[in-house]
Design an enzyme around this catalytic site. Structure first.
Site, PDB file in Angstrom:
ATOM      1  N   GLU A 137       0.847  -1.199   0.000  1.00 39.02           N
ATOM      2  CA  GLU A 137       0.000   0.000   0.000  1.00 39.02           C
ATOM      3  C   GLU A 137       0.884   1.250   0.000  1.00 39.02           C
ATOM      4  O   GLU A 137       1.890   1.318   0.689  1.00 39.02           O
ATOM      5  CB  GLU A 137      -0.883  -0.016   1.249  1.00 39.02           C
ATOM      6  CG  GLU A 137      -1.762   1.203   1.417  1.00 39.02           C
ATOM      7  CD  GLU A 137      -2.440   1.248   2.780  1.00 39.02           C
ATOM      8  OE1 GLU A 137      -3.492   1.897   2.896  1.00 39.02           O
ATOM      9  OE2 GLU A 137      -1.922   0.624   3.734  1.00 39.02           O
TER      10      GLU A 137
ATOM     11  N   LYS B  10      -9.752   0.609  -2.546  1.00 40.33           N
ATOM     12  CA  LYS B  10     -10.101   0.174  -1.197  1.00 40.33           C
ATOM     13  C   LYS B  10     -11.549   0.518  -0.875  1.00 40.33           C
ATOM     14  O   LYS B  10     -11.985   1.657  -1.052  1.00 40.33           O
ATOM     15  CB  LYS B  10      -9.156   0.827  -0.187  1.00 40.33           C
ATOM     16  CG  LYS B  10      -9.350   0.347   1.248  1.00 40.33           C
ATOM     17  CD  LYS B  10      -8.326   0.992   2.180  1.00 40.33           C
ATOM     18  CE  LYS B  10      -8.465   0.485   3.605  1.00 40.33           C
ATOM     19  NZ  LYS B  10      -7.503   1.139   4.520  1.00 40.33           N
TER      20      LYS B  10
ATOM     21  N   CYS C 168      -4.656  -3.042   3.714  1.00 42.50           N
ATOM     22  CA  CYS C 168      -4.419  -2.635   5.100  1.00 42.50           C
ATOM     23  C   CYS C 168      -5.528  -3.125   6.034  1.00 42.50           C
ATOM     24  O   CYS C 168      -5.687  -4.314   6.248  1.00 42.50           O
ATOM     25  CB  CYS C 168      -4.244  -1.118   5.171  1.00 42.50           C
ATOM     26  SG  CYS C 168      -3.454  -0.564   6.703  1.00 42.50           S
TER      27      CYS C 168
END
Length: 525
Positions: A278, A339, A396
């Protein structure tokens, strides 16, 4: 009352100790048992208060990394909010442990404890703002013997069993104290011996639960794929980890080019897919031509597809946290993932005006990210054998979000990829906590996991939950190896949220069924 206060605090601290960095898995059921001992036998209000106290002893140290660079307010606010759910557990325990008339209901107590714990965890993982599933008790069991249960019911069953183990341990202690009192007289010795079964039943059940899951086989076969995760490191930690323009991207480019040189020299095998973490591109490569050139150069040097984590939105008001497949000779492809499960107060600011009245620190987040709306599965053909990598992506925090990971597997992922940025959390336990979640996910779905961090911990995880070659924090590194691609469906993947729902229903039954007080015998009357 002092004894109860000490039990609550000690229980919370033990639960914290079960998670990384300490990672003492057995501390979790013991800590839950101590919370139950503290909260049963008091009123609902007292149970709630003692539960909150135990929750604070757990969450204040557990999420301390959230306040490293923004001060104590966000850290303590999160800890207090999560502790309220532990307070609900304490209130539920006090309510479920009302006096009962029959042994069957008394024997049900460990099941009630486990169900109430699971229901409160489900609530905590769901609300507010999408919840905080990071601290589910299942993620303290990544190195423990219960881990194999994740394949049968995911974090829900693993957490339920952890709490059940604590309830059984407490039931064993209770039975021992009843059957073998410290000041037993000679005349009471015979009844105590006859009651040894009351001690052995919960004890044997607890021991069986603790060891039997290890006998459950976990599939680790599958088409081999060669994977490489690049950990480029950050020039500094903290909120300004990317203050030096393009430095993080340059780091990942340099480490990748060195790995490409090692491949060309025969020191490393050629990978099927390379994964950057990321935010590996800390500036938008579609707006900044120099950033795009760095990625192109690294991809061409490796001559293999690279999955690039990037922040997009240069020139726009909003941002996306995105993963893009970059191919040699092609550049950025249309295979990308934005995301979905954004982190409140970190990637977007809910009710900005309201929270600004409390603290001006909300303006540290100048621009909100916007969520994606589709699950992320990217496809890369294997170099040999004719197979295809179908990598299901989670960025994440999403590794802890059931709906995101479930969707990736249901879309046909035969490998999971977790890309993460841990630079803001220094040398805290946050990175190890996140790796443990990926280990549980590997077992839950029967999938290998590439856990790729910009500063560590990065690792390749096999479907049995074993993390191979974990990297050190804040060290440039390359993790590479062969992982099996698997398509078999585990019971946990098929069941989805069903175990969570079942445990909520069981908890409701434990709380709603009216308790019956013991009848007085006619002889006594």
């Amino acid at each position: 009352m002092l004894r109860r206060l000490l039990l609550a605090v000690a229980g919370g601290l033990l639960i914290w100790a079960a998670f990384p960095d300490l990672g003492v898995w057995i501390a979790a059921p013991v800590g839950i048992a101590m919370l139950v001992a503290a909260t049963r036998g008091v009123g609902v209000g007292g149970g709630f208060g003692l539960g909150v106290l135990g929750g604070l002893a757990w969450f204040v140290p557990y999420v301390s990394w959230t306040g490293l660079h923004v001060g104590p307010l966000p850290w303590l606010a999160l800890a207090v909010l999560q502790s309220l759910f532990v307070g609900l557990f304490g209130a539920g325990v006090s309510l479920a442990h009302r006096p009962v008339a029959d042994r069957a209901t008394a024997a049900r107590s460990p099941l009630s404890v486990a169900a109430i714990w699971s229901a409160c965890e489900w609530a905590r993982a769901s609300m507010p703002f999408g919840g905080f599933p990071w601290g589910r008790i299942a993620y303290s069991q990544a190195e423990g013997p219960l881990l194999h249960l994740a394949a049968w019911g995911g974090p829900a069953l693993l957490g339920f069993t952890t709490a059940l183990l604590g309830g059984l341990a407490l039931a064993t202690l209770d039975a021992t104290r009843r059957q073998f009192p410290a000041r037993a007289s000679v005349s009471s010795a015979r009844p105590a011996r006859r009651g040894v079964g009351a001690v052995l039943v919960p004890a044997v059940t607890a021991l069986t639960l603790a060891g039997a899951p290890m006998l459950i086989p976990l599939g680790t076969d599958g088409t081999p794929a060669r994977l490489m995760a690049v950990q480029g490191n950050a020039p500094r930690n903290g909120l300004d980890f990317n203050a030096e323009r393009r430095q993080i991207l340059d780091n990942h480019g340099a480490v990748t080019r060195q790995a490409a040189a090692d491949v060309a020299a025969g020191r490393l095998p050629t990978p099927d897919l390379v994964i950057w973490p990321e935010n590996a591109s800390d500036i938008d490569p579609f707006v900044n031509a120099d950033a795009g050139a760095v990625i192109d150069g690294a991809v061409e040097a490796m001559d293999r597809p690279v999955l690039v984590g990037a922040v997009l939105g240069g020139g726009r008001r909003d941002l996306t946290n995105t993963s893009i497949l970059w191919e040699p000779g092609v550049g950025a492809t249309d295979q990308r993932y934005d995301k979905q499960a954004l982190v409140p107060f970190a990637e977007y600011m809910p009710y900005r005006a309201f929270f600004r009245a409390i603290t001006r620190q909300v303006d540290l987040l100048e621009r909100d990210f916007v969520p994606g709306h589709t699950s992320g599965v990217i496809e890369v053909p294997l170099r040999e054998g004719g197979g295809t990598i179908r990598a299901g992506l989670g960025i994440c925090f999403e590794v802890a979000v059931d709906r995101v990971m479930d969707a990736a597997v249901h879309e046909g992922a035969n490998l999971l990829v977790v890309q993460t940025n841990n630079a803001m959390f220094d040398f805290s336990a946050e990175s190890a906590q996140q790796l443990a979640i990926s280990q549980v996910r590997a077992v839950q779905y029967g999938r290998s996991v590439v856990h790729s961090s910009n500063v560590g911990i990065s690792a390749l995880i096999t479907p049995d939950g074993v993390a191979h070659d974990p990297t050190a924090l804040f060290t440039p590194a390359v993790v590479e190896g062969t992982l099996p691609l698997r398509t078999a469906t585990t019971p946990a993947a098929a069941l989805g949220i069903a175990p969570d729902v079942a445990f909520v229903v069981l908890a409701a039954a434990a709380l709603i069924v009216p308790a019956r007080r013991p009848r007085r015998s006619r002889v006594a009357e």
